[in-house]
Design a protein around this motif. Structure first.
Motif, mmCIF file in Angstrom:
data_model
loop_
_atom_site.group_PDB
_atom_site.id
_atom_site.type_symbol
_atom_site.label_atom_id
_atom_site.label_comp_id
_atom_site.label_asym_id
_atom_site.label_seq_id
_atom_site.Cartn_x
_atom_site.Cartn_y
_atom_site.Cartn_z
ATOM 1 N N ARG A 122 13.893 52.316 -19.451
ATOM 2 C CA ARG A 122 15.611 52.002 -20.582
ATOM 3 C C ARG A 122 14.683 51.289 -21.915
ATOM 4 O O ARG A 122 13.842 50.269 -22.016
ATOM 5 C CB ARG A 122 15.970 50.242 -20.040
ATOM 6 C CG ARG A 122 17.077 49.861 -20.982
ATOM 7 C CD ARG A 122 17.326 48.134 -20.809
ATOM 8 N NE ARG A 122 18.322 47.214 -21.485
ATOM 9 C CZ ARG A 122 19.530 47.499 -21.327
ATOM 10 N NH1 ARG A 122 20.770 48.843 -20.452
ATOM 11 N NH2 ARG A 122 20.066 46.883 -22.403
ATOM 12 N N VAL A 178 28.109 44.454 -30.376
ATOM 13 C CA VAL A 178 27.223 45.093 -29.133
ATOM 14 C C VAL A 178 27.029 46.547 -28.317
ATOM 15 O O VAL A 178 26.079 47.257 -28.235
ATOM 16 C CB VAL A 178 27.448 43.911 -28.021
ATOM 17 C CG1 VAL A 178 26.514 44.527 -26.996
ATOM 18 C CG2 VAL A 178 26.722 42.809 -28.698
ATOM 19 N N ARG A 179 28.683 46.713 -28.384
ATOM 20 C CA ARG A 179 28.809 47.902 -27.450
ATOM 21 C C ARG A 179 28.312 49.186 -28.465
ATOM 22 O O ARG A 179 27.710 50.305 -27.841
ATOM 23 C CB ARG A 179 29.929 48.260 -26.641
ATOM 24 C CG ARG A 179 30.434 47.430 -26.487
ATOM 25 C CD ARG A 179 32.040 47.495 -25.369
ATOM 26 N NE ARG A 179 33.072 47.275 -26.564
ATOM 27 C CZ ARG A 179 33.450 45.805 -26.170
ATOM 28 N NH1 ARG A 179 33.110 45.601 -25.133
ATOM 29 N NH2 ARG A 179 34.635 45.401 -26.633
ATOM 30 N N TRP A 181 25.791 49.181 -30.548
ATOM 31 C CA TRP A 181 24.562 48.928 -30.734
ATOM 32 C C TRP A 181 24.070 49.890 -29.370
ATOM 33 O O TRP A 181 23.195 50.427 -29.275
ATOM 34 C CB TRP A 181 24.008 47.561 -30.664
ATOM 35 C CG TRP A 181 22.407 46.936 -30.404
ATOM 36 C CD1 TRP A 181 21.667 48.333 -30.532
ATOM 37 C CD2 TRP A 181 21.424 46.197 -29.158
ATOM 38 N NE1 TRP A 181 20.485 47.381 -30.218
ATOM 39 C CE2 TRP A 181 20.725 46.332 -29.422
ATOM 40 C CE3 TRP A 181 22.969 45.175 -29.174
ATOM 41 C CZ2 TRP A 181 19.804 45.790 -29.214
ATOM 42 C CZ3 TRP A 181 22.010 44.220 -28.182
ATOM 43 C CH2 TRP A 181 20.235 43.962 -27.691
ATOM 44 N N GLN A 182 24.665 49.820 -27.947
ATOM 45 C CA GLN A 182 24.471 50.048 -26.606
ATOM 46 C C GLN A 182 24.049 51.260 -26.621
ATOM 47 O O GLN A 182 24.022 52.004 -25.987
ATOM 48 C CB GLN A 182 24.956 48.824 -25.501
ATOM 49 C CG GLN A 182 24.557 47.692 -25.348
ATOM 50 C CD GLN A 182 25.282 47.172 -24.487
ATOM 51 O OE1 GLN A 182 26.930 47.780 -24.248
ATOM 52 N NE2 GLN A 182 25.163 45.609 -24.221
ATOM 53 N N GLU A 183 25.534 52.227 -27.443
ATOM 54 C CA GLU A 183 25.730 53.198 -27.132
ATOM 55 C C GLU A 183 24.532 54.131 -27.873
ATOM 56 O O GLU A 183 24.192 55.221 -27.418
ATOM 57 C CB GLU A 183 27.317 53.625 -28.025
ATOM 58 C CG GLU A 183 27.381 55.160 -28.481
ATOM 59 C CD GLU A 183 28.712 55.308 -28.834
ATOM 60 O OE1 GLU A 183 29.424 56.760 -29.241
ATOM 61 O OE2 GLU A 183 29.755 54.421 -29.098
ATOM 62 N N VAL A 187 22.306 52.998 -23.377
ATOM 63 C CA VAL A 187 22.220 52.819 -22.188
ATOM 64 C C VAL A 187 24.271 52.179 -22.185
ATOM 65 O O VAL A 187 24.562 51.952 -22.732
ATOM 66 C CB VAL A 187 21.556 51.090 -22.520
ATOM 67 C CG1 VAL A 187 19.826 52.055 -22.618
ATOM 68 C CG2 VAL A 187 21.641 50.026 -23.670
ATOM 69 N N ASP A 188 24.181 51.689 -21.248
ATOM 70 C CA ASP A 188 25.512 50.839 -20.416
ATOM 71 C C ASP A 188 26.012 50.152 -21.253
ATOM 72 O O ASP A 188 25.264 49.395 -22.476
ATOM 73 C CB ASP A 188 25.250 50.145 -19.015
ATOM 74 C CG ASP A 188 24.760 51.287 -17.791
ATOM 75 O OD1 ASP A 188 25.276 52.526 -18.558
ATOM 76 O OD2 ASP A 188 24.592 51.006 -17.154
ATOM 77 N N GLU A 189 27.187 50.988 -21.684
ATOM 78 C CA GLU A 189 27.809 49.852 -22.855
ATOM 79 C C GLU A 189 29.264 48.262 -22.406
ATOM 80 O O GLU A 189 30.194 49.062 -22.155
ATOM 81 C CB GLU A 189 29.476 50.884 -23.909
ATOM 82 C CG GLU A 189 28.275 51.971 -24.111
ATOM 83 C CD GLU A 189 29.548 53.156 -25.159
ATOM 84 O OE1 GLU A 189 30.471 52.573 -25.081
ATOM 85 O OE2 GLU A 189 28.453 53.767 -25.075
ATOM 86 N N THR A 190 28.248 47.988 -22.259
ATOM 87 C CA THR A 190 28.919 46.217 -21.513
ATOM 88 C C THR A 190 30.040 45.224 -22.675
ATOM 89 O O THR A 190 30.518 44.228 -22.480
ATOM 90 C CB THR A 190 27.716 45.651 -20.108
ATOM 91 O OG1 THR A 190 26.750 45.383 -21.218
ATOM 92 C CG2 THR A 190 27.487 47.337 -19.291
ATOM 93 N N VAL A 193 24.717 41.113 -23.442
ATOM 94 C CA VAL A 193 23.743 40.795 -23.616
ATOM 95 C C VAL A 193 22.183 40.226 -22.657
ATOM 96 O O VAL A 193 23.214 38.995 -22.146
ATOM 97 C CB VAL A 193 22.635 40.561 -25.035
ATOM 98 C CG1 VAL A 193 21.663 40.649 -25.028
ATOM 99 C CG2 VAL A 193 23.223 41.577 -26.027
ATOM 100 N N ASP A 197 16.689 42.322 -22.726
ATOM 101 C CA ASP A 197 17.196 43.577 -23.387
ATOM 102 C C ASP A 197 16.221 43.616 -24.721
ATOM 103 O O ASP A 197 17.038 44.997 -25.052
ATOM 104 C CB ASP A 197 18.903 43.675 -23.077
ATOM 105 C CG ASP A 197 19.497 43.603 -22.526
ATOM 106 O OD1 ASP A 197 18.826 44.144 -21.685
ATOM 107 O OD2 ASP A 197 21.240 43.320 -21.853
#
Length: 396
Positions: A122, A178-179, A181-183, A187-190, A193, A197
């Motif tokens: 990660r 945040v989703r 950013w995670q995309e 990483v998983d789009e939760t 945070v 992380d």
């Protein structure tokens, strides 16, 4: 037998009259003066009386060069040595458990949003701020760490400022950002945070040393790396006698080892650092780090105050010099709109006072002056008969 009497001298056709002694010396003087006059005339003509050949001319004293009296601002300054280096010193620790799968190399520069560590494959990005991600963040969370997260999401273009208000509240708009950013991280789009992380630093980090090895286990609180900022600063140990000349925000000039001069600004002015022996403090000072004299005489060393100077302008102005000894010029006093002359123009008049020799159409004259501030190569002067533009003699 008696010698025959000597015959009287034969008469001559010239007749002389007795000349008084004084008249004889006058005649001789006239002859000498005439010869000297003849020799002087021959010398002026450039020829010898005897052989009429050219002879070497006698040297003639040349006129001294002149410089104008100018009106300008004079700045008296103090120069001290310091050490140029990268600004800031960071020691980052992680907040995740797992196995280290990626680390940066020493010398790498990690910016906002870029990977600074890898744990269990990660990517752990770097965000700018001062509060570590020490707790879970989700809709409903409140606090300074939420504001810090939202500001970074906006700067990274993962949030529309018209949609997300940067404040202390974690809202649905925050979760959407945040989703995104995670995309981008893969990483998983939760929309939430977790602690660790991201790592946090005040700005971009130039990596110095890396603590963990790839494949080594890590845990919350374990050291990750040490580094510096990407800007440059100068550390100076300033003697207390000069401390009154320095203030935070003051503009200074920094001369680099390659001869270039760049602008700087005093960013911090520390408290007194007492030095009690010629061995210097065990922690090391800026002067010692640069291999410079500390100003100690025997075992007595002056007390100093640490000063940090931020170097202005882009890195290209440094000409490839990023570390090393430099000279910092602090302006100490300014005299505005005063008359000044080169220091060499000062002379001493018949009365023992300072003076300058003014040259104009009327000739040369000595003008008494009162000297004021001395700077590099010039001195402030005032006095009757002295004006801007006047030409004064300056010995070469």
């Amino acid at each position: 037998m008696t010698a025959p009497p000597t015959a009287p001298p034969a008469p001559t056709s010239r007749t002389t009259s007795p000349v008084p002694p004084g008249r004889r010396w006058s005649g001789r003087l006239a002859v000498v003066v005439g010869v000297l006059a003849l020799g002087g005339a021959a010398g002026l003509a450039g020829y010898s009386v005897l052989d009429r050949e050219p002879v070497e001319s006698r040297p003639v004293a040349a006129a001294l060069p002149t410089r104008p009296v100018t009106r300008s601002d004079l700045v008296n300054s103090v120069q001290v040595t310091g050490r140029l280096g990268f600004a800031g010193s960071y020691r980052l620790v992680g907040q995740r458990s797992g196995t280290v799968t990626w680390v940066p190399r020493p010398g790498d520069v990690v910016g906002r949003g870029e990977r600074i560590l890898g744990v269990d494959l990660r990517p752990i990005p770097l965000l700018f701020g001062s509060v570590p991600f020490y707790r879970p963040l989700a809709p409903g969370s409140e606090g300074a760490d939420v504001r810090q997260l939202e500001r970074n999401l906006v700067e990274l273009d993962h949030a529309d400022p018209d949609d997300l208000t940067v404040d202390d509240s974690y809202t649905a708009a925050t979760a959407r950002a945040v989703r995104r950013w995670q995309e981008a991280l893969g990483v998983d789009e939760t929309g939430r945070v977790a602690p660790g992380d991201a790592l946090v630093a005040p700005g971009s980090v130039r990596v110095g040393t890396v603590d963990p090895l790839i494949g080594q286990p890590t845990s919350p609180g374990a050291p990750v790396l040490t580094g510096t900022g990407t800007g440059h600063s100068v550390q100076v140990d300033l003697q207390l006698s000069y401390r009154g000349l320095v203030r935070v925000g003051q503009a200074v000039r920094v001369q680099l080892p390659n001869g270039r001069t760049v602008d700087g600004k005093v960013s911090t002015l520390g408290s007194t650092a007492e030095v009690e022996s010629g061995q210097g403090p065990t922690t090391g000072t800026a002067a010692q780090a640069g291999g410079q004299p500390t100003g100690c005489q025997g075992t007595s060393c002056p007390a100093t105050a640490p000063v940090e100077i931020a170097v202005s302008g882009p890195e290209s102005q440094l000409g490839g010099v990023f570390e090393g000894q430099v000279t910092v010029t602090f302006p100490a006093e300014t005299r505005r709109g005063v008359l000044s002359v080169p220091i060499e123009a000062l002379t001493v008049g018949p009365d023992g006072a300072f003076a300058v020799v003014v040259v104009d159409q009327a000739g040369r004259r000595t003008v008494p002056v009162r000297p004021g501030m001395f700077t590099a190569g010039r001195v402030e002067v005032s006095g009757e008969g002295l004006a801007e533009g006047s030409q004064v003699e300056v010995p070469a």
